[in-house]
Scaffold this active site. Structure first.
Site, PDB file in Angstrom:
ATOM      1  N   MET A  62      -2.458  -5.827  -7.076  1.00 10.85           N
ATOM      2  CA  MET A  62      -2.905  -7.022  -7.795  1.00 10.85           C
ATOM      3  C   MET A  62      -4.134  -6.674  -8.634  1.00 10.85           C
ATOM      4  O   MET A  62      -5.004  -5.924  -8.190  1.00 10.85           O
ATOM      5  CB  MET A  62      -3.251  -8.139  -6.806  1.00 10.85           C
ATOM      6  CG  MET A  62      -2.155  -8.456  -5.815  1.00 10.85           C
ATOM      7  SD  MET A  62      -2.641  -9.780  -4.689  1.00 10.85           S
ATOM      8  CE  MET A  62      -1.355  -9.662  -3.441  1.00 10.85           C
ATOM      9  N   HIS A  70       5.896  -1.898   1.994  1.00  7.92           N
ATOM     10  CA  HIS A  70       5.677  -2.707   0.796  1.00  7.92           C
ATOM     11  C   HIS A  70       4.191  -2.695   0.440  1.00  7.92           C
ATOM     12  O   HIS A  70       3.338  -3.025   1.266  1.00  7.92           O
ATOM     13  CB  HIS A  70       6.147  -4.143   1.036  1.00  7.92           C
ATOM     14  CG  HIS A  70       6.170  -4.976  -0.196  1.00  7.92           C
ATOM     15  ND1 HIS A  70       7.183  -4.902  -1.128  1.00  7.92           N
ATOM     16  CD2 HIS A  70       5.299  -5.901  -0.661  1.00  7.92           C
ATOM     17  CE1 HIS A  70       6.938  -5.752  -2.114  1.00  7.92           C
ATOM     18  NE2 HIS A  70       5.788  -6.372  -1.852  1.00  7.92           N
ATOM     19  N   SER A 111       4.661  -5.525   4.852  1.00  8.83           N
ATOM     20  CA  SER A 111       3.703  -5.607   3.752  1.00  8.83           C
ATOM     21  C   SER A 111       2.329  -5.142   4.221  1.00  8.83           C
ATOM     22  O   SER A 111       1.700  -5.772   5.073  1.00  8.83           O
ATOM     23  CB  SER A 111       3.606  -7.044   3.238  1.00  8.83           C
ATOM     24  OG  SER A 111       2.585  -7.138   2.275  1.00  8.83           O
ATOM     25  N   MET A 154      10.370 -13.963  -5.272  1.00  9.05           N
ATOM     26  CA  MET A 154       9.182 -14.418  -4.548  1.00  9.05           C
ATOM     27  C   MET A 154       9.471 -15.764  -3.892  1.00  9.05           C
ATOM     28  O   MET A 154       9.904 -16.708  -4.548  1.00  9.05           O
ATOM     29  CB  MET A 154       7.998 -14.558  -5.499  1.00  9.05           C
ATOM     30  CG  MET A 154       7.485 -13.248  -6.088  1.00  9.05           C
ATOM     31  SD  MET A 154       6.849 -12.103  -4.837  1.00  9.05           S
ATOM     32  CE  MET A 154       5.522 -13.061  -4.084  1.00  9.05           C
ATOM     33  N   HIS A 205       4.890  -3.070  -5.552  1.00  8.59           N
ATOM     34  CA  HIS A 205       5.079  -4.332  -6.269  1.00  8.59           C
ATOM     35  C   HIS A 205       3.879  -4.547  -7.179  1.00  8.59           C
ATOM     36  O   HIS A 205       2.775  -4.833  -6.716  1.00  8.59           O
ATOM     37  CB  HIS A 205       5.211  -5.459  -5.233  1.00  8.59           C
ATOM     38  CG  HIS A 205       5.406  -6.820  -5.821  1.00  8.59           C
ATOM     39  ND1 HIS A 205       5.341  -7.960  -5.047  1.00  8.59           N
ATOM     40  CD2 HIS A 205       5.666  -7.243  -7.084  1.00  8.59           C
ATOM     41  CE1 HIS A 205       5.541  -9.015  -5.813  1.00  8.59           C
ATOM     42  NE2 HIS A 205       5.728  -8.610  -7.049  1.00  8.59           N
ATOM     43  N   ASP A 214       1.434  -4.108  -2.212  1.00  8.61           N
ATOM     44  CA  ASP A 214       1.132  -5.100  -3.242  1.00  8.61           C
ATOM     45  C   ASP A 214      -0.047  -4.632  -4.086  1.00  8.61           C
ATOM     46  O   ASP A 214      -1.147  -4.385  -3.563  1.00  8.61           O
ATOM     47  CB  ASP A 214       0.783  -6.441  -2.593  1.00  8.61           C
ATOM     48  CG  ASP A 214       2.010  -7.130  -2.022  1.00  8.61           C
ATOM     49  OD1 ASP A 214       2.994  -7.285  -2.764  1.00  8.61           O
ATOM     50  OD2 ASP A 214       1.983  -7.514  -0.836  1.00  8.61           O
ATOM     51  N   MET A 271       1.889  -6.617  -9.329  1.00 13.25           N
ATOM     52  CA  MET A 271       1.514  -7.965  -9.759  1.00 13.25           C
ATOM     53  C   MET A 271       0.336  -7.828 -10.717  1.00 13.25           C
ATOM     54  O   MET A 271      -0.791  -8.237 -10.425  1.00 13.25           O
ATOM     55  CB  MET A 271       1.183  -8.829  -8.551  1.00 13.25           C
ATOM     56  CG  MET A 271       2.408  -9.169  -7.724  1.00 13.25           C
ATOM     57  SD  MET A 271       2.023 -10.114  -6.241  1.00 13.25           S
ATOM     58  CE  MET A 271       1.764  -8.759  -5.095  1.00 13.25           C
ATOM     59  N   ASP A 322      10.242 -11.876  -0.687  1.00 13.36           N
ATOM     60  CA  ASP A 322       8.841 -11.615  -0.341  1.00 13.36           C
ATOM     61  C   ASP A 322       8.094 -12.933  -0.256  1.00 13.36           C
ATOM     62  O   ASP A 322       7.985 -13.661  -1.243  1.00 13.36           O
ATOM     63  CB  ASP A 322       8.216 -10.718  -1.411  1.00 13.36           C
ATOM     64  CG  ASP A 322       6.770 -10.351  -1.114  1.00 13.36           C
ATOM     65  OD1 ASP A 322       6.244 -10.743  -0.061  1.00 13.36           O
ATOM     66  OD2 ASP A 322       6.171  -9.651  -1.955  1.00 13.36           O
TER      67      ASP A 322
END
Length: 230
Positions: free
Chosen positions: A42, A38, A13, A145, A71, A40, A73, A179
């Site tokens: 957000m 990975h 990540s 998650m 991913h 993230d 979010m 994750d």
């Protein structure tokens, strides 16, 4: 697909990397044997944190040689999906908590229409997986998650392993990803439950030897599968 046919995918990540040296960090984990990166995303709305947008994903993609596992979010995944696919996403995952039963089918179709190679959906630790059943055949990946999304470094929630086992019982044959708090101490249990892809941030980037850590995690995951098969 049998357990022995399933891949074991290690996905560092990038949330835990040194962003001032992100190109070097990407190269470091690639050289160490990472399968995916990975990423993230957000928005400060769906989760209480802000991270990166398409321009940074594009820069990561330019530096990377392995697939980007993005991913989302965020509260409006369909609105921004094409931008992230254009930036280089190989896997694009959105949250069930955003779309729910009414909007998930349309979201999968819209994201699939961008041409992204793999479409995934994610569930938070307190979200059941049974409502996903009508959509299992149209998903490539389900991300479970094992911490509440928004911040790295949280402790693994072992109760989510029942959801991985339940997804396999329901007949899901795609990839299951875990994750949150994934580390050498937890990866075997994740693999034994039926997980294929393992997102790890601080366990990898906080290690003195990322190659050795990923090799050990891969070995432990394989052992976890073998133990479950006995």
């Amino acid at each position: 697909m049998t357990d022995s046919d399933r891949p074991i995918l290690i996905a560092p990540s990038l949330l835990s990397c040194d962003f001032a040296r992100i190109g070097e960090e990407v190269a470091r984990v690639e050289a160490g044997g990472a399968d995916w990166l990975h990423v993230d995303v957000m928005d400060g709305h769906f989760v209480p944190n802000l991270t990166i947008g398409p321009p940074i994903v594009k820069a990561i993609h330019a530096a990377a040689r392995i697939p980007l596992d993005v991913h989302l979010m965020i509260s409006e995944p369909v609105r921004y999906a094409e931008a992230f696919v254009d930036a280089g996403a190989h896997v694009l995952t959105f949250h069930w908590e955003v779309t729910g039963a009414a909007g998930t089918g349309a979201a999968i179709e819209a994201i699939r229409a961008t041409g992204v190679p793999a479409v995934g959906i994610s569930v938070n630790p307190d979200t059941p997986v049974e409502p996903l059943e009508p959509f299992l055949d149209s998903l490539d990946l389900i991300l479970v998650m094992s911490v509440f999304p928004g911040f790295g470094g949280q402790k693994f929630i072992p109760e989510v392993l029942t959801k991985v086992r339940r997804l396999r019982e329901m007949g899901f044959e795609g990839l299951i990803e875990m994750d949150g708090g994934v580390a050498p101490a937890t990866i075997a249990d994740c693999a034994a439950a039926g997980t294929d892809a393992f997102v790890a941030g601080s366990a990898i980037f906080g290690s003195e030897d990322v190659a050795a850590t990923m090799k050990e995690m891969r070995r432990l995951a394989a052992e976890g599968r073998q133990t479950a098969a006995i």
